[in-house]
Design a protein around this motif. Structure first.
Motif, PDB file in Angstrom:
ATOM      1  N   LEU A  60      53.881  34.308  43.356  1.00  0.00           N
ATOM      2  CA  LEU A  60      53.372  34.663  44.629  1.00  0.00           C
ATOM      3  C   LEU A  60      51.992  35.328  44.655  1.00  0.00           C
ATOM      4  O   LEU A  60      51.261  35.403  45.327  1.00  0.00           O
ATOM      5  CB  LEU A  60      54.321  35.277  45.591  1.00  0.00           C
ATOM      6  CG  LEU A  60      55.612  34.480  46.195  1.00  0.00           C
ATOM      7  CD1 LEU A  60      56.532  35.129  46.893  1.00  0.00           C
ATOM      8  CD2 LEU A  60      54.957  33.234  47.054  1.00  0.00           C
ATOM      9  N   VAL A  61      51.951  36.334  43.624  1.00  0.00           N
ATOM     10  CA  VAL A  61      50.888  37.587  43.747  1.00  0.00           C
ATOM     11  C   VAL A  61      49.645  36.404  43.102  1.00  0.00           C
ATOM     12  O   VAL A  61      48.730  36.660  43.617  1.00  0.00           O
ATOM     13  CB  VAL A  61      51.089  38.280  42.473  1.00  0.00           C
ATOM     14  CG1 VAL A  61      49.723  39.091  42.236  1.00  0.00           C
ATOM     15  CG2 VAL A  61      52.264  39.462  43.067  1.00  0.00           C
ATOM     16  N   SER A  62      49.859  35.683  42.063  1.00  0.00           N
ATOM     17  CA  SER A  62      48.872  34.774  41.652  1.00  0.00           C
ATOM     18  C   SER A  62      48.420  33.764  42.338  1.00  0.00           C
ATOM     19  O   SER A  62      47.269  33.340  42.301  1.00  0.00           O
ATOM     20  CB  SER A  62      49.281  34.341  40.137  1.00  0.00           C
ATOM     21  OG  SER A  62      49.965  33.122  40.235  1.00  0.00           O
ATOM     22  N   ASP A  63      49.262  33.329  43.362  1.00  0.00           N
ATOM     23  CA  ASP A  63      48.702  32.598  44.251  1.00  0.00           C
ATOM     24  C   ASP A  63      48.265  33.017  45.558  1.00  0.00           C
ATOM     25  O   ASP A  63      47.933  32.437  46.641  1.00  0.00           O
ATOM     26  CB  ASP A  63      49.958  31.577  44.849  1.00  0.00           C
ATOM     27  CG  ASP A  63      50.155  30.398  43.756  1.00  0.00           C
ATOM     28  OD1 ASP A  63      49.515  30.484  42.797  1.00  0.00           O
ATOM     29  OD2 ASP A  63      51.212  29.759  44.041  1.00  0.00           O
ATOM     30  N   GLY A  64      48.279  34.494  45.444  1.00  0.00           N
ATOM     31  CA  GLY A  64      47.682  35.371  46.593  1.00  0.00           C
ATOM     32  C   GLY A  64      48.190  35.438  47.859  1.00  0.00           C
ATOM     33  O   GLY A  64      47.701  35.968  48.841  1.00  0.00           O
ATOM     34  N   TYR A  65      49.619  35.203  47.637  1.00  0.00           N
ATOM     35  CA  TYR A  65      50.417  35.617  48.924  1.00  0.00           C
ATOM     36  C   TYR A  65      50.890  36.833  49.250  1.00  0.00           C
ATOM     37  O   TYR A  65      50.615  37.432  50.231  1.00  0.00           O
ATOM     38  CB  TYR A  65      51.825  34.394  49.111  1.00  0.00           C
ATOM     39  CG  TYR A  65      51.268  33.047  49.221  1.00  0.00           C
ATOM     40  CD1 TYR A  65      51.150  32.716  50.630  1.00  0.00           C
ATOM     41  CD2 TYR A  65      51.064  32.287  48.236  1.00  0.00           C
ATOM     42  CE1 TYR A  65      50.834  31.248  50.732  1.00  0.00           C
ATOM     43  CE2 TYR A  65      50.819  30.942  48.424  1.00  0.00           C
ATOM     44  CZ  TYR A  65      50.677  30.508  49.815  1.00  0.00           C
ATOM     45  OH  TYR A  65      50.458  29.226  50.065  1.00  0.00           O
ATOM     46  N   ILE A  66      51.150  37.703  47.897  1.00  0.00           N
ATOM     47  CA  ILE A  66      51.276  39.072  48.314  1.00  0.00           C
ATOM     48  C   ILE A  66      50.609  39.711  47.211  1.00  0.00           C
ATOM     49  O   ILE A  66      49.881  39.266  46.202  1.00  0.00           O
ATOM     50  CB  ILE A  66      52.848  39.162  47.973  1.00  0.00           C
ATOM     51  CG1 ILE A  66      53.115  39.008  46.477  1.00  0.00           C
ATOM     52  CG2 ILE A  66      53.604  38.450  48.833  1.00  0.00           C
ATOM     53  CD1 ILE A  66      54.563  38.940  46.192  1.00  0.00           C
ATOM     54  N   SER A  67      50.572  41.013  47.570  1.00  0.00           N
ATOM     55  CA  SER A  67      50.017  42.185  46.452  1.00  0.00           C
ATOM     56  C   SER A  67      51.373  42.913  46.239  1.00  0.00           C
ATOM     57  O   SER A  67      52.230  42.926  46.991  1.00  0.00           O
ATOM     58  CB  SER A  67      48.970  42.823  46.972  1.00  0.00           C
ATOM     59  OG  SER A  67      47.900  42.090  47.439  1.00  0.00           O
ATOM     60  N   LYS A  68      51.202  43.547  44.973  1.00  0.00           N
ATOM     61  CA  LYS A  68      52.413  44.528  44.738  1.00  0.00           C
ATOM     62  C   LYS A  68      51.505  45.928  44.258  1.00  0.00           C
ATOM     63  O   LYS A  68      50.504  46.011  44.021  1.00  0.00           O
ATOM     64  CB  LYS A  68      52.977  43.836  43.593  1.00  0.00           C
ATOM     65  CG  LYS A  68      53.765  42.689  43.771  1.00  0.00           C
ATOM     66  CD  LYS A  68      54.376  42.148  42.506  1.00  0.00           C
ATOM     67  CE  LYS A  68      55.867  42.795  42.545  1.00  0.00           C
ATOM     68  NZ  LYS A  68      56.780  42.529  41.419  1.00  0.00           N
ATOM     69  N   GLN A  69      52.428  46.741  44.749  1.00  0.00           N
ATOM     70  CA  GLN A  69      52.190  48.155  44.533  1.00  0.00           C
ATOM     71  C   GLN A  69      53.226  49.002  44.076  1.00  0.00           C
ATOM     72  O   GLN A  69      54.321  49.076  44.580  1.00  0.00           O
ATOM     73  CB  GLN A  69      51.122  48.819  45.730  1.00  0.00           C
ATOM     74  CG  GLN A  69      50.584  50.191  45.311  1.00  0.00           C
ATOM     75  CD  GLN A  69      50.205  50.591  46.577  1.00  0.00           C
ATOM     76  OE1 GLN A  69      49.822  49.981  47.677  1.00  0.00           O
ATOM     77  NE2 GLN A  69      50.089  51.916  46.486  1.00  0.00           N
ATOM     78  N   GLN A  70      52.879  49.505  42.721  1.00  0.00           N
ATOM     79  CA  GLN A  70      54.093  50.312  41.967  1.00  0.00           C
ATOM     80  C   GLN A  70      54.477  51.423  43.006  1.00  0.00           C
ATOM     81  O   GLN A  70      53.498  52.106  43.464  1.00  0.00           O
ATOM     82  CB  GLN A  70      53.640  50.710  40.821  1.00  0.00           C
ATOM     83  CG  GLN A  70      54.773  51.477  39.949  1.00  0.00           C
ATOM     84  CD  GLN A  70      54.115  51.624  38.410  1.00  0.00           C
ATOM     85  OE1 GLN A  70      53.108  51.711  38.271  1.00  0.00           O
ATOM     86  NE2 GLN A  70      55.114  52.012  37.562  1.00  0.00           N
TER      87      GLN A  70
END
Lengths: 244, 244
Positions: free
Chosen positions: B62-72
């Motif tokens: 999902l991140v690499s498809d741009g749907y979400i970002s993650k934050q530690q």
DNA sequence: ACAAACAACTTGTATATACAAGCATGTATA
DNA sequence: TATACATGCTTGTATATACAAGTTGTTTGT
């Protein structure tokens, strides 16, 4: 194998990242050529003293950056290196160009400015308050101007940024080396426009010539810090190349 | 962005992909909105009966498809859905447009042809021998022509391809549904050019207007089968949008 | 000689576990 | 009040293991 040995740690990078860098360098330097198979995951494990999930993480980043493809049952296949101008890939424009003579000339040195009215992307309050570092550069390939780009960087915790030397150094490289800021991805809008007089003088083209315009917003490993740029590209003799 | 099977076939899929599809659908349907946090990885684990590495694989796609970002330390943040024309993503132009009125009109129906001289990409011997399926289409957004594109597909094991109906159906969708061919990625070259007379008539613009030209080579899950297309885009009112 | 079966590899998927690092929110202390 | 710290959450990194699935080359049987 308990704690990571603290001394040889290159830049405190995680191990998968270090393997990624090693393999990427080997590919760029021709240790592996197009169509070659990388060592198998298990081989990489034993050579570098890692476990398969770690190795796989390094490989999967190489895949998503377009350096290799994988095929179940066969192995990891090295891709043809981009021959055009790899600006669509995040990894940095300079690295993909190898044998070409790419120079960067600063037109407007980095300096603090207020953000422009009606900025191309929506800005956060923090970004608006902090003001922006503005710079424009011209990039030449074999002494022919190809890119004219305007960068906007929020002035958030970037000490002495405006007093560094940027000639012939990638902006991203400086961000990474001096500030531990890594570009992690971003979004962009692309369109074809007609060159106006200013663009013509920078890119040495005629008024009305078609120019590629890219507006990009790049996110970094620092959640508050994004990098914006507006890039004009003369695509008469070179096209923009990218993988996806 | 990589094409993925539609939700009819959620049986044979690996579990991480099923979770990916579920979450993506939820994001598209507004169950989660921009800025929302997805359930934490551990919550997803217990809800879907998976382990964390599996959940993380779904999230990382999902991140690499741009749907979400993650934050530690915070969580997985839902991104703003792309508003431009997501043609830089392979998943098919139609899917990203949803609410806009996108129509596809076939100009030249799929038919066998020899490959053009000096084709934009290097072809393998098998591709050259097999000949190519040629078709051109016009894509309109709110009845305004935006894309004029020419597709070249090697005629390798694609029975009855030239006799199907393509009106208002994604070419990729047909390849996927009827031939189990999935686009896995590819490369492209982009440049800005001046419109010639033919382009002007298709895109309803004036001679000399700037036009975006994309040449793409797409690889599929069938190692021998690649899809080529040359796309001309009027970016006067819409820009090409993509993430990276 | 040929084809089917097998063995030995490869990557793909999945589980289970552990600790590190970053963030938010409380509570205790100055 | 305000700062410092402790705590409990989050994601990040890494190990160890197991089996599934796909590819390739070899062996074997006809």
């Amino acid at each position: 194998m308990v704690a990571r040995p603290e001394k040889g740690q290159e830049k405190g990078m995680p191990q998968y990242r270090r393997l990624y860098e090693v393999l990427r360098r080997h590919i760029n330097e021709g240790v592996y050529n197009e169509g070659d198979l990388l060592p198998s995951e298990n081989e990489l494990c034993s050579v570098y003293g890692l476990t398969r999930p770690t190795v796989r993480q390094a490989l999967s980043e190489l895949v998503s950056d377009g350096y290799i493809s994988k095929q179940q049952g066969r192995g990891s296949i090295v891709n043809k290196l981009p021959q055009g101008i790899g600006i669509l890939s995040v990894s940095g424009t300079t690295s993909a160009l190898k044998n070409k003579n790419l120079k960067t000339r600063i037109i407007v040195k980095p300096a603090m400015r207020p953000w422009p009215e009606g900025f191309m992307f929506r800005l956060s309050d923090l970004e608006l308050e902090s003001g922006c570092i503005y710079m424009t550069r011209l990039r030449l390939l074999d002494d022919e101007p190809i890119f004219y780009d305007i960068s906007f960087i929020p002035a958030i915790n970037l000490p002495r940024f405006t007093s560094r030397s940027y000639e012939n150094r990638s902006l991203f490289e400086i961000l990474r080396r001096e500030y531990q800021v890594e570009i992690k991805g971003g979004e962009q809008r692309i369109r074809a426009i007609k060159a106006d007089d200013e663009l013509c003088s920078w890119l040495r083209i005629r008024p009305g010539d078609p120019v590629l315009h890219m507006e990009r917003k790049m996110v970094t490993n620092r959640p508050d810090l994004k990098v914006y740029s507006s890039i004009y590209c003369n695509t008469r003799f070179h096209s923009i190349y990218g993988t996806f």
